[in-house]
Design a protein around this motif. Structure first.
Motif, PDB file in Angstrom:
ATOM      1  N   ALA A 197       0.822  -1.210   0.000  1.00 58.11           N
ATOM      2  CA  ALA A 197       0.000   0.000   0.000  1.00 58.11           C
ATOM      3  C   ALA A 197       0.855   1.259   0.000  1.00 58.11           C
ATOM      4  O   ALA A 197       0.478   2.280  -0.551  1.00 58.11           O
ATOM      5  CB  ALA A 197      -0.921   0.008   1.205  1.00 58.11           C
ATOM      6  N   VAL A 198       1.994   1.187   0.609  1.00 55.46           N
ATOM      7  CA  VAL A 198       2.684   2.428   0.884  1.00 55.46           C
ATOM      8  C   VAL A 198       4.017   2.595   0.162  1.00 55.46           C
ATOM      9  O   VAL A 198       4.438   3.717  -0.123  1.00 55.46           O
ATOM     10  CB  VAL A 198       2.853   2.596   2.408  1.00 55.46           C
ATOM     11  N   ALA A 199       4.669   1.484  -0.175  1.00 56.80           N
ATOM     12  CA  ALA A 199       6.063   1.620  -0.614  1.00 56.80           C
ATOM     13  C   ALA A 199       6.197   1.775  -2.124  1.00 56.80           C
ATOM     14  O   ALA A 199       5.473   1.151  -2.897  1.00 56.80           O
ATOM     15  CB  ALA A 199       6.864   0.406  -0.169  1.00 56.80           C
ATOM     16  N   ASP A 200       7.133   2.628  -2.517  1.00 58.46           N
ATOM     17  CA  ASP A 200       7.457   2.753  -3.930  1.00 58.46           C
ATOM     18  C   ASP A 200       8.318   1.585  -4.371  1.00 58.46           C
ATOM     19  O   ASP A 200       8.206   1.104  -5.473  1.00 58.46           O
ATOM     20  CB  ASP A 200       8.221   4.055  -4.174  1.00 58.46           C
ATOM     21  N   ARG A 201       9.231   1.190  -3.488  1.00 53.73           N
ATOM     22  CA  ARG A 201       9.981  -0.024  -3.768  1.00 53.73           C
ATOM     23  C   ARG A 201      10.230  -0.765  -2.464  1.00 53.73           C
ATOM     24  O   ARG A 201      10.171  -0.183  -1.398  1.00 53.73           O
ATOM     25  CB  ARG A 201      11.278   0.265  -4.498  1.00 53.73           C
ATOM     26  N   VAL A 202      10.471  -2.042  -2.602  1.00 52.55           N
ATOM     27  CA  VAL A 202      10.612  -2.888  -1.414  1.00 52.55           C
ATOM     28  C   VAL A 202      11.937  -3.627  -1.481  1.00 52.55           C
ATOM     29  O   VAL A 202      12.279  -4.215  -2.502  1.00 52.55           O
ATOM     30  CB  VAL A 202       9.445  -3.902  -1.332  1.00 52.55           C
ATOM     31  N   ILE A 203      12.681  -3.543  -0.410  1.00 53.82           N
ATOM     32  CA  ILE A 203      13.929  -4.289  -0.314  1.00 53.82           C
ATOM     33  C   ILE A 203      13.665  -5.519   0.537  1.00 53.82           C
ATOM     34  O   ILE A 203      13.025  -5.426   1.582  1.00 53.82           O
ATOM     35  CB  ILE A 203      15.027  -3.418   0.319  1.00 53.82           C
ATOM     36  N   VAL A 204      14.140  -6.655   0.066  1.00 58.77           N
ATOM     37  CA  VAL A 204      13.855  -7.904   0.766  1.00 58.77           C
ATOM     38  C   VAL A 204      15.113  -8.393   1.475  1.00 58.77           C
ATOM     39  O   VAL A 204      16.204  -8.354   0.919  1.00 58.77           O
ATOM     40  CB  VAL A 204      13.348  -8.968  -0.220  1.00 58.77           C
ATOM     41  N   LEU A 205      14.931  -8.804   2.716  1.00 58.75           N
ATOM     42  CA  LEU A 205      16.045  -9.322   3.499  1.00 58.75           C
ATOM     43  C   LEU A 205      15.855 -10.798   3.767  1.00 58.75           C
ATOM     44  O   LEU A 205      14.725 -11.272   3.938  1.00 58.75           O
ATOM     45  CB  LEU A 205      16.143  -8.607   4.849  1.00 58.75           C
ATOM     46  N   ARG A 206      16.962 -11.487   3.765  1.00 60.35           N
ATOM     47  CA  ARG A 206      16.905 -12.881   4.158  1.00 60.35           C
ATOM     48  C   ARG A 206      18.180 -13.206   4.921  1.00 60.35           C
ATOM     49  O   ARG A 206      19.276 -12.831   4.487  1.00 60.35           O
ATOM     50  CB  ARG A 206      16.792 -13.765   2.920  1.00 60.35           C
ATOM     51  N   ASP A 207      18.066 -13.855   6.031  1.00 61.98           N
ATOM     52  CA  ASP A 207      19.234 -14.263   6.823  1.00 61.98           C
ATOM     53  C   ASP A 207      20.228 -13.132   7.014  1.00 61.98           C
ATOM     54  O   ASP A 207      21.420 -13.286   6.777  1.00 61.98           O
ATOM     55  CB  ASP A 207      19.948 -15.435   6.155  1.00 61.98           C
ATOM     56  N   VAL A 220       5.865  -4.665  -7.103  1.00 65.13           N
ATOM     57  CA  VAL A 220       5.622  -4.794  -5.670  1.00 65.13           C
ATOM     58  C   VAL A 220       4.257  -5.433  -5.462  1.00 65.13           C
ATOM     59  O   VAL A 220       3.228  -4.755  -5.419  1.00 65.13           O
ATOM     60  CB  VAL A 220       5.680  -3.430  -4.980  1.00 65.13           C
ATOM     61  N   THR A 221       4.275  -6.742  -5.333  1.00 66.60           N
ATOM     62  CA  THR A 221       3.037  -7.447  -5.023  1.00 66.60           C
ATOM     63  C   THR A 221       3.331  -8.464  -3.951  1.00 66.60           C
ATOM     64  O   THR A 221       4.488  -8.829  -3.718  1.00 66.60           O
ATOM     65  CB  THR A 221       2.494  -8.204  -6.252  1.00 66.60           C
ATOM     66  N   SER A 222       2.293  -8.899  -3.319  1.00 68.44           N
ATOM     67  CA  SER A 222       2.437  -9.860  -2.237  1.00 68.44           C
ATOM     68  C   SER A 222       3.173 -11.102  -2.735  1.00 68.44           C
ATOM     69  O   SER A 222       4.103 -11.586  -2.117  1.00 68.44           O
ATOM     70  CB  SER A 222       1.048 -10.220  -1.728  1.00 68.44           C
TER      71      SER A 222
END
Ligand SMILES: Nc1ncnc2c1ncn2[C@@H]1O[C@H](COP(=O)(O)OP(=O)(O)OP(=O)(O)O)[C@@H](O)[C@H]1O
Ligand SMILES: Nc1ncnc2c1ncn2[C@@H]1O[C@H](COP(=O)(O)OP(=O)(O)OP(=O)(O)O)[C@@H](O)[C@H]1O
Ligand SMILES: [Mg+2]
Ligand SMILES: [Mg+2]
Lengths: 294, 321, 508, 339
Positions: free
Chosen positions: C463-473, C485-487
């Motif tokens: 809903a809010v972000a222009d871009r999403v950074i994904v973190l793992r470990d 940017v989708t679920s």
């Protein structure tokens, strides 16, 4: 020879002087002195004596903070065949547990002070206020007793107020201020202080209240520290009873005799309780004492 | 097998104690004798016992300033009662423990019901207990009773002439009891919970009131036991005794690795805290060259050094883990 | 009827938190308790479990009037509760927390080994691989939350109460929790469920009760109700549907906007691997990842809560210092932390003082903000964020959870930073305020502020972000922007690695 | 203004009640004489004698507001007094002596503050270290004796008269007013309270907790130094062994009677100073009433307990609750049936 010295603490100038003199005496005689300061706590003194025993010193000097409770630790020293000499205060243990005791008779000090006051006022009415030492300490109890012994039966002498000033100048001053409020000053004829420091504080309180200590109010105290002689020279104090800080001298004398040929000294080596008044050249006394570490 | 991080302060304490002992031993070889070791236990017995009670109090996030006065009161109480009445010491002990436990419980009750800080309530308790001993007597009263002679002379002569005394054993027992109570009972769990936060503890179902009362009652009881031990140690009752012992006990508890804010620590650590304090004392006496004032300064410096070392060690291990 | 509450009232000084509330819970149902922030949900629960002393009213459990005077009594009656703020003891081990009050004993003493075994069993249904002998405080909020749930479940012989249990859980955990809840429901327990996530309510609840301003508004069967009506019940008005959870106009080209900050090589051993991040004016960056993936730590590195090992940060004018929070604030950063209880609110200070705190600290102690200005700021944000408080002088600790969160947000908005980091900003915030906050974020970015949002709610990020950074470990592994940017895309990105990341969760 | 008055109302009432009580035992308690350009009387005595504890309480209030505690203030009194006496007796003037003594207090505070704020040692323990070893330092300076000096202007600070009142009264009143103004006219008060309530949240909001903590301990050291100067000037000598002995407990007591929580947060300097006066009234009252000294402690403990009891917020709550439940029918009482 190694001697352990368990000192009560350093709560007053008098005691600091005693420590200084003991060190001096030891040095003069070539004795290795192990010093331990107990910070006013008997448990520390007991622990220190036991450490001395564990180290195997040749003798122990003990200035006991309180009269009771020394039996088992003295027994332990005895088992280890280490002679113990008591300094300036007594213990109520059996006499064979220590070699000897050097000191003055605290009750006697109070009596000397009381006697002086009784002699001085004659048969005039005199309302006395008393500055006591730390509640429960043996000098406070004994000096109170001695003083009362001396004035017993004299109807013209009456102790009207008695409070603890904790042996300190601040305490002496504060309590004296309240005495002056409570007894409206001019009705007090004399002050008996269990030590000189409290008397010195009280002198200031009296001066600040606009009265003349030594004149309006007679002042007698105990210890004979240098500053009280200065006050006497100024006419602010009237009398003091000496408690000498040089307890170690006689103690070492007794020990040396004991070490050399096993001479058993007397069980109580009493130092004198000399009375000093304004007539005794207080300034000279002051000069003589001021560098003794009071 | 990894070591639980909550053990670090305890291990650091023990480690530093041993290291300190070795340093002392190198300087004064006699330090390693059973005599010194025995003395360490005997001379600090009363402190160790009262510190065990204090540990529980501090674990719960509280503080008990009254213990020093309670020890003095106990001595006076015993001495006066033995002097004035024909009661057997054991009866007097029971009476005394009743009184001190009730006193502690009452302070706990006031702390809980009035919501007042423990510091202040127990400060008033400290005045009260000391004042009460003055009212019993201002004199120091010797205790003369055959049973006391028996207690005093109860020791086991270790090889090397060291004495393992009854009161030293009582202290070790107290530590054991304290450890079990703190770490192995539901009451102990509640104590830790209180130390973690009263509100949360309440929501988790801790009976805050009962626990608080219990904690201070326990501390009062331990102070009573300590008073008995102290009266055996000195053979007398003296209203001015053990002034400031509460602060020594707190310092010992903290050196033992218990957090003053509560909620973390070990009773066993307290034993080492007490022994460390005793070691510092012994070291100073053995050295015997410090003046009155340097004694105080050196005690402070050693205390600081100890705490810094402990913190450093805990931090270093925590980072590496 | 398993549990019935009649005419329950509870007031605090200045607030009537509950006004004659009725509530009924049947055996074998999941009953949602809904309402705006400050509606009285948590208060109702606390009165029920004896944490608060009610003013009046009657509570019956299986027909018998009960009146627990303490939470332990409630536990003995078979009511297990997870309170809103995780209420466990961080200084005790996980096992001690789980078994507290029911420790297995041998010869009267707590048996440590049996205790750990018991704890392990209690946790077995939750797919959690942690050392129960460690202190609870060593684990993240989310793990603590699960432990709290496990404890409450074990205690709930008859009733289980969950006050916003999912606020810091991610989707997988929520699913797991719901499996447990359904299981308990089928065993005949009554379950009270408080949440601001309406999707979850619709998914798991059978009936719901709505509170508003301390009054009961209605009790309905969930199946009979649609979302909009429900929101209307809660707010007492209609919500402009447009703002709720709908993707805002994303700017797929946010990266072509003027650069604001450039982080390079920020990281720390054992915390987060060094990462680069470029922040542009007016953009909203989302951080997505599973619990413990290092999102909070990334934010803490950027705000100087933890020191970065190496790396540098620049803006158009040169190097930017953010070695500690004060430097970061001087450089125009702001940070609303995740754990509001320990890192956010200053409980005994008033709402006003909490709002101006950061601003005042920034100005320095010699230049106090005049009282009139303070009042103006406080009133402005109380109105803007709809903070429910009797007045600005109320201690923030006495506000409801969601309202506390709003005050913490207000503190940073009042600073008007150029780069604002929000860690779980809407945790525990109701639908109405949620929409309001998202709108505010847009408004601020419109004025050029850049915002970094950390959220476990993918919907919120979308809903809010222009871009999403994904973190793992503890690594920044990927980035999605614009229409990507989708679920689904986020989930795919998170799960890209073949190894199951869930097994690596737990204490570092 | 009205707010702050309401804040200190309990303390004022307590003080009034206490004075009434003392007057009962010592009827002239409230009488004040004017003679020789100075006021005198028990009340003036209380004002003057209470100066050290009042000063200590001012600093202690700030420390306690940050959730700390400062056990070393009594020792700092001894140190600064010793420094002043040493300076005077080695021929420095009163001015340099005061400056040196204050400097010593600030250094002690800095030491405490660094241990607490930077090294992270818990306040009780950190200040306990200075409490024990500091007295040794003071004795080192005086060599264990009472270091006397030629009175002169320095003594005026302890026993001088200004406008009819003892000088120490002006010192503590001015210090209290100054510190209170500094706290409330700037943002310091708010910042100090906020680190006391939640240090981590405050630090995240940009409050410089470390520097503030150090400053607070230095303020406490400064107040203790002033108290030490007064005590030294009063008896015209530095008594390193006994100056300020156990006064830290009185100071903490004063702060608590003043209603500041030992858990940090909201504080009131005015109330703490009133607390100090309450304690001094008790002490002076005991002296004036003329009980034997072995009763001092018990009387003090009893009175303190009573005061705390009356002021306890919980008690107020209990009263309300009692009244409520008495009025309502017994069924509604919270300890109803537990089936
Ligand atoms: N201890 C307290 N003292 C004073 N007021 C309180 C206290 N606890 C709660 N309140 C007030 O009671 C009201 C209800 O709060 P409650 O915590 O029950 O709300 P809630 O429905 O749980 O909200 P949220 O969704 O934000 O958690 C609020 O207005 C709050 O400010
Ligand atoms: N060095 C460490 N020692 C002990 N625990 C650690 C350490 N580093 C991290 N943790 C714990 O692991 C957690 C890591 O998760 P973190 O909060 O960074 O993840 P997140 O992606 O932000 O998830 P969340 O949604 O829970 O915030 C931390 O919250 C912390 O409790
Ligand atoms: Mg809530
Ligand atoms: Mg996080």
């Amino acid at each position: 020879q190694t001697v352990g010295f368990s000192q009560i603490g350093s709560e007053s100038g008098w005691r600091a002087a005693e420590t200084t003199l003991t060190r001096q005496q030891a040095e003069e005689r070539g004795i290795d002195l192990r010093f331990s300061d107990a910070q006013q706590r008997q448990e520390n003194q007991i622990a220190a004596i036991r450490s001395f025993v564990a180290q195997g010193v040749d003798a122990i000097l003990l200035a006991p903070v309180v009269a009771t409770g020394w039996d088992s630790v003295l027994e332990e020293a005895q088992e280890a065949e280490i002679p113990v000499v008591l300094l300036d205060r007594q213990v109520d243990s059996s006499e064979d547990l220590y070699l000897t005791a050097v000191g003055s008779d605290l009750v006697h000090e109070g009596e000397v002070a009381g006697q002086w006051l009784a002699d001085t006022v004659g048969d005039q009415e005199c309302r006395i206020v008393e500055l006591q030492g730390t509640t429960g300490s043996s000098p406070a109890i004994d000096r109170a007793t001695g003083f009362r012994n001396a004035i017993e039966g004299m109807d013209n002498l009456e102790i009207v107020r008695s409070q603890t000033g904790d042996f300190t100048r601040t305490g002496g001053k504060e309590v004296m201020e309240s005495f002056l409020q409570a007894e409206s000053g001019n009705e007090i004829c004399a002050l008996y202080a269990h030590n000189d420091d409290m008397a010195l504080g009280a002198i200031q309180a009296i001066t600040e209240a606009g009265m003349d200590p030594g004149e309006d109010i007679l002042i007698v105290s105990i210890d004979a520290v240098p500053d009280i002689f200065q006050a006497m020279a100024n006419g602010d104090a009237n009398a003091t009873v000496e408690l000498t800080p040089n307890m170690a001298g006689p103690a070492f004398d007794a020990l040396e005799a004991y070490w050399s040929d096993g001479t058993e000294p007397e069980k109580f080596i009493q130092t004198e309780s000399t009375l000093y008044t304004q007539d005794d050249d207080p300034m000279a006394e002051y000069e003589a004492r001021k560098d003794l570490g009071y | 097998m990894t070591i639980n991080p909550r053990l670090y302060p305890l291990l650091a304490t023990i480690g530093i104690f041993i290291a300190a002992y070795i340093v002392c031993w190198i300087q004064f070889p006699y330090m390693l004798s059973t005599r010194v070791a025995g003395n360490l236990l005997t001379d600090n017995a009363y402190l160790g016992i009262v510190a065990v009670g204090m540990t529980l109090v501090i674990l719960s996030g509280g503080i008990d300033l009254s213990v020093g006065s309670v020890i003095a009161f106990s001595g006076v109480f015993i001495a006066v009662l033995l002097r004035e009445t024909g009661l057997h010491p054991l009866v007097v002990f029971v009476l005394l423990l009743g009184v001190t436990t009730a006193f502690g419980a009452a302070m706990g009750g006031v702390i809980h019901v009035l919501g007042m800080p423990a510091f202040i309530v127990t400060l008033a308790g400290m005045f009260l207990a000391r004042g009460a001993s003055y009212m019993l007597t201002i004199d120091s009263v010797p205790i003369q009773h055959p049973f006391y002679e028996l207690l005093k002379d109860a020791y086991w002569l270790m090889p090397g002439k060291g004495r393992l005394t009854l009161i030293g054993i009582v202290m070790l027992l107290s530590v054991a009891v304290g450890a079990v109570v703190a770490h192995r009972t539901r009451f102990g769990a509640s104590v830790f919970a209180l130390g973690g936060g009263e509100r949360t503890a309440r929501l988790m179902g801790v009976r805050v009131g009962a626990t608080t009362v219990g904690i201070y009652a326990f501390s009062g009881f331990m102070a009573g036991v300590s008073g008995i031990v102290f009266s055996i140690y000195t053979g007398s009752g003296y209203p001015l005794a053990t002034v400031g012992t509460e602060l020594t006990a707190i310092a010992a508890v903290v050196i033992g690795g218990t957090l003053l804010t509560g909620g973390a620590g070990y009773v066993l650590g307290t034993l080492f805290g007490v022994l460390t304090m005793g070691l510092i004392q012994t070291y100073i006496v053995f050295d015997g060259s410090l003046s009155s004032w340097w004694t105080k300064i050196v005690i402070g410096i050693l205390l600081l050094l100890f705490i810094l070392l402990q913190r450093g060690l805990v931090r270093a291990t925590a980072v590496r883990a | 009827m398993l549990l019935s509450i009649r005419n329950l009232s509870k007031s605090f000084p200045g607030t009537l938190a509950l006004d004659d509330v009725d509530f009924e819970l049947r055996a074998g149902e999941v009953h949602a308790l809904l309402g705006e922030n400050g509606a009285g949900k948590s208060t109702l629960i606390k009165c029920l479990t004896g944490a608060y002393r009610r003013d009046s009213g009657e509570i019956r459990l299986e027909g018998n009037p009960i009146s627990p005077a303490s939470t332990s009594e409630a536990q003995e009656l078979g009511i297990g509760t997870v309170y809103q703020e995780v209420n466990l003891l961080p200084n005790l081990t996980v096992a001690q927390n789980l078994t507290f009050g029911r420790e297995p004993r041998r010869f009267g003493l707590v048996d440590g080994r049996a205790q750990r075994k018991m704890a392990q069993e209690m946790l077995s249904g939750y797919n959690l691989d942690i050392d129960v002998g460690r202190d609870l405080g060593a684990y993240s909020v989310a793990i603590q939350q699960i432990v709290a749930i496990a404890r409450a479940v074990a205690l709930s012989g008859k009733v289980l109460i969950l006050d916003e249990p999912t606020a810091s859980l991610d989707a997988a955990e929520v699913r797991m929790l719901f499996d447990v809840v359904r299981d308990l429901r089928d065993q005949g327990l009554g379950i009270v469920f408080v949440s601001h996530f309406l999707d979850q309510v619709f998914e798991i609840c059978d009936r719901l009760t709505v509170l508003r301003n301390g009054r009961k508004i209605t009790t309905e069967v969930v199946a009979d109700l649609d979302r909009l009506t429900l929101i209307e019940h809660m707010l007492g008005r209609e919500l402009e549907e447009a703002t709720e959870h709908e993707a805002a106009q994303k700017d797929p080209h946010s990266r072509s906007r003027p650069e604001l900050l450039r982080f390079e090589g920020i990281g720390r051993d054992g915390v987060v691997e060094p990462f680069d991040m470029t922040v542009h004016k007016g953009e909203v960056i989302g951080l997505a990842g599973l619990l413990g993936s290092g999102r909070t730590e990334s934010a803490e590195l950027m705000f100087g809560v933890r020191a970065s090992q190496g790396g540098r940060t620049r803006d158009a004018d040169g190097p930017v210092a953010h070695g500690n929070p004060r430097e970061a604030i001087q450089s125009g950063f702001g940070f609303a932390p995740e754990d509001r209880k320990t890192d956010g609110i200053v409980a005994d200070l008033s709402v006003r003082e909490n709002i101006i705190l950061a601003l005042q600290a920034h100005r320095g102690w010699t230049r106090p903000i005049p009282r009139s200005e303070q009042n103006r700021l406080a009133d402005e944000y109380i109105a803007k964020l709809d903070i429910r408080t009797s007045d600005a002088e109320k201690a923030i600790g006495d506000l409801s959870g969601g309202n506390q969160q709003k005050v913490v947000l207000a503190r940073w908005l009042a600073m008007n930073p150029r780069f604002l980091i929000l860690d779980e900003p809407t945790r525990g915030i109701d639908v109405g305020a949620h929409a309001e906050i998202l709108r505010l974020i847009h408004e601020m970015t419109g004025q050029g502020m850049a915002v970094l949002v950390i959220s476990s709610e993918f919907d919120e990020l979308i809903a809010v972000a222009d871009r999403v950074i994904v973190l793992r470990d503890r690594r920044h592994t990927g980035e999605l922007s614009g229409s990507d940017v989708t679920s689904d895309a986020i989930v795919r990105e998170i799960a890209r690695d073949d190894a199951d990341p869930r097994t690596q969760r737990g204490a570092a | 203004m009205k707010r702050s008055f309401r804040r200190v109302l309990p303390q004022l009432l307590t003080l009034a009640a206490l004075m009434a009580l003392v007057t009962l035992f010592f009827p002239q308690f409230l009488s004040i004489d004017y003679a020789g350009g100075r006021l005198s009387g028990p009340v003036i005595d209380v004002l003057k004698r209470g100066a050290p504890v009042a000063l200590l309480a001012v600093g202690m209030t700030l420390v306690i507001a940050t959730r700390g505690i400062d056990l070393s203030v009594g020792t700092i009194m001894a140190i600064s007094g010793a420094v002043a006496a040493w300076a005077l007796s080695s021929g420095w003037g009163a001015g340099p002596a005061v400056i040196l003594a204050v400097g010593a207090g600030l250094v002690c505070g800095l030491w405490n503050g660094c241990l607490v704020a930077i090294v992270g040692i818990q306040p009780i323990v950190a200040t306990l270290i200075l409490m024990t070893s500091g007295r040794g330092i003071a004795q080192l300076i005086t060599e264990g004796r009472i270091l006397t000096f030629d009175a002169g202007p320095f003594a005026w600070l302890g026993s001088g008269i200004l406008l009819g009142l003892p000088v120490p009264v002006f010192i503590w009143v001015l210090t209290a007013v100054g510190v209170a103004a500094l706290m409330r006219r700037t943002a310091l008060g708010l910042l100090v309270e906020s680190i006391g309530i939640n240090r981590s949240a405050s630090a995240l909001a940009g409050v410089n907790a470390t520097v503030l903590l150090i400053a607070v301990y230095m303020a406490s050291g400064l107040c203790a130094a002033l108290a030490g100067i007064i005590a030294t000037a009063d008896i015209r000598g530095a008594d390193a062994n006994n100056a300020g002995l156990w006064l830290e407990l009185d100071a903490i007591l004063a702060v608590v009677i003043g209603g500041t929580s030992l858990l940090g947060g909201r504080f009131s300097v005015a109330a703490s100073v009133l607390g100090a006066m309450i304690i001094q009234t008790i002490d002076t009252g005991i002296l004036l009433a003329g009980f034997p000294s072995e009763y001092n402690l018990v009387i003090k403990a009893g009175l303190v307990l009573m005061i705390l009891l009356i002021q306890s917020p919980n008690l107020v709550g209990h009263w309300h609750f009692l009244r409520h439940s008495l009025r309502r029918d017994p069924d509604a009482s919270p300890r109803g049936a537990k089936s």
